[in-house]
Design a protein around this motif. Sequence first.
Motif, PDB file in Angstrom:
ATOM      1  N   ARG A 178       0.834  -0.979   0.229  1.00  0.00           N
ATOM      2  CA  ARG A 178       0.002   0.153  -0.093  1.00  0.00           C
ATOM      3  C   ARG A 178       0.813   1.107  -0.134  1.00  0.00           C
ATOM      4  O   ARG A 178       0.785   2.003  -0.549  1.00  0.00           O
ATOM      5  CB  ARG A 178      -1.091   0.018   1.175  1.00  0.00           C
ATOM      6  CG  ARG A 178      -1.753   1.085   1.365  1.00  0.00           C
ATOM      7  CD  ARG A 178      -3.006   1.133   0.441  1.00  0.00           C
ATOM      8  NE  ARG A 178      -3.752   2.263   0.246  1.00  0.00           N
ATOM      9  CZ  ARG A 178      -3.625   3.350  -0.148  1.00  0.00           C
ATOM     10  NH1 ARG A 178      -2.555   3.632  -0.909  1.00  0.00           N
ATOM     11  NH2 ARG A 178      -4.338   4.201   0.081  1.00  0.00           N
ATOM     12  N   LEU A 179       1.847   1.078   0.933  1.00  0.00           N
ATOM     13  CA  LEU A 179       2.770   2.498   0.796  1.00  0.00           C
ATOM     14  C   LEU A 179       3.371   2.666  -0.523  1.00  0.00           C
ATOM     15  O   LEU A 179       3.613   4.044  -1.055  1.00  0.00           O
ATOM     16  CB  LEU A 179       3.894   2.154   1.799  1.00  0.00           C
ATOM     17  CG  LEU A 179       3.639   2.481   3.290  1.00  0.00           C
ATOM     18  CD1 LEU A 179       4.893   2.165   4.126  1.00  0.00           C
ATOM     19  CD2 LEU A 179       3.331   3.755   3.386  1.00  0.00           C
ATOM     20  N   TYR A 180       3.982   1.708  -1.182  1.00  0.00           N
ATOM     21  CA  TYR A 180       4.727   1.707  -2.409  1.00  0.00           C
ATOM     22  C   TYR A 180       3.556   2.152  -3.513  1.00  0.00           C
ATOM     23  O   TYR A 180       3.830   3.092  -4.276  1.00  0.00           O
ATOM     24  CB  TYR A 180       5.415   0.464  -2.871  1.00  0.00           C
ATOM     25  CG  TYR A 180       6.735   0.298  -2.234  1.00  0.00           C
ATOM     26  CD1 TYR A 180       8.012   0.906  -2.819  1.00  0.00           C
ATOM     27  CD2 TYR A 180       7.007  -0.376  -1.210  1.00  0.00           C
ATOM     28  CE1 TYR A 180       9.040   0.746  -2.211  1.00  0.00           C
ATOM     29  CE2 TYR A 180       7.905  -0.804  -0.439  1.00  0.00           C
ATOM     30  CZ  TYR A 180       9.391  -0.106  -1.013  1.00  0.00           C
ATOM     31  OH  TYR A 180      10.329  -0.253  -0.301  1.00  0.00           O
ATOM     32  N   GLY A 181       2.322   1.497  -3.583  1.00  0.00           N
ATOM     33  CA  GLY A 181       1.549   2.032  -4.339  1.00  0.00           C
ATOM     34  C   GLY A 181       0.921   3.522  -4.185  1.00  0.00           C
ATOM     35  O   GLY A 181       0.973   4.196  -5.196  1.00  0.00           O
ATOM     36  N   ALA A 182       0.870   3.922  -3.005  1.00  0.00           N
ATOM     37  CA  ALA A 182       0.338   5.378  -2.508  1.00  0.00           C
ATOM     38  C   ALA A 182       1.500   6.164  -3.311  1.00  0.00           C
ATOM     39  O   ALA A 182       1.168   7.439  -3.717  1.00  0.00           O
ATOM     40  CB  ALA A 182      -0.131   5.379  -1.161  1.00  0.00           C
ATOM     41  N   ALA A 183       2.998   5.913  -2.893  1.00  0.00           N
ATOM     42  CA  ALA A 183       4.061   6.837  -3.288  1.00  0.00           C
ATOM     43  C   ALA A 183       4.051   6.856  -4.616  1.00  0.00           C
ATOM     44  O   ALA A 183       4.121   8.045  -5.154  1.00  0.00           O
ATOM     45  CB  ALA A 183       5.205   5.813  -2.756  1.00  0.00           C
ATOM     46  N   GLU A 184       3.860   5.725  -5.510  1.00  0.00           N
ATOM     47  CA  GLU A 184       4.069   6.049  -6.905  1.00  0.00           C
ATOM     48  C   GLU A 184       2.672   7.005  -7.351  1.00  0.00           C
ATOM     49  O   GLU A 184       2.965   7.580  -8.220  1.00  0.00           O
ATOM     50  CB  GLU A 184       3.710   4.686  -7.443  1.00  0.00           C
ATOM     51  CG  GLU A 184       3.792   4.673  -9.178  1.00  0.00           C
ATOM     52  CD  GLU A 184       3.918   3.124  -9.829  1.00  0.00           C
ATOM     53  OE1 GLU A 184       4.015   3.030 -10.953  1.00  0.00           O
ATOM     54  OE2 GLU A 184       3.854   2.153  -8.749  1.00  0.00           O
TER      55      GLU A 184
END
Length: 329
Positions: A178-184
């Motif tokens: 979720r963090l990597y998706g939100a960051a992207e």
Amino acid sequence: MKARTAFAVVLVGTLAVLSILVVRPFLDYLLAAMLVAFVLTPAQRRLAPEIGERVSALLLVAVTVVLFVGPAAFLVRAALEGVGDVPTSLSELPTFRSAERFVERTVGVQIGPQVSGFIESLGSMVAERSSGLASTGIHVFLGVLLFLFLLYYLLKDGDTLVRWAKDVTPLPEGVQNRLYGAAEEVTWAVLKGHVFVASLQGFVSGLGLFVLGVPDAAFWTVVMMFLAMVPIVGVAPVMGGATIYLVVEGRPLAAALLVVYGMTVVAITDDYLRALVIDKESSLHSGVVLLGVFGAAYFLGAIGIFVGPIVLALFKATVEVFSEYYDLV
């Protein structure tokens, strides 16, 4: 805390501080390489299965040099060569003579001698610090080389780096995804709404200057591309200065056309295109963007104009993800 745990914490902390000190002199080039690699990663993932990871990474680095590094180096070289062509007196410049006459008629003050003296003092100061300029040139040269090498390896081994980061991060897999998706998501939103729209707005504004015959329109177009990334400021200083120049040169109709062009075409580019490019919910407030631009530019230099809003957007996204998974609110 056990002795082994304490030793590990101290060791990792010490090495982290030393690593920061090693990276700090070229931090802006590292961040630039990471940002460009992020933008080019989708192309790398498409090309790699066809021509190989190494060849595709080299190809994208070459494209970056052609599109960005090469033109930037040309502009810097032209600016440095132009230093020797600066006239000894500003009265030799037609534009300055017109502005001087306008100020003298309006407020009754002669600005020529004062400004000429300032330019002469500035030239003397630059000559005295030529050794510092040479040192800066060497640093920039090394930084550009480092940028290109880092860009190549980030494109070639970027996915491996992300997998390593996930392995060593002590968070559940769902939270990390979720963090990597939100960051992207937020990074793309900032790049599209902050960088792309600003660059296009500066380009559109520059077309108006070119059509109306404003001198050095190409240079001022580049300036407006950067100014458009700063909320509140935008392209208004250059467009306003160009309007005054046209009035002083006795071209009121051209000045009026430039004002109308700025209030219609340029304004539409900023107000409506920004809403079409990004989702309103994923955009940052103008105040946050302004803080990110000024704060990061002060801390990191020119690259901060691009990185600052992204850092604040990543912080916002991280807080939202943690609040969702751990009920912090």
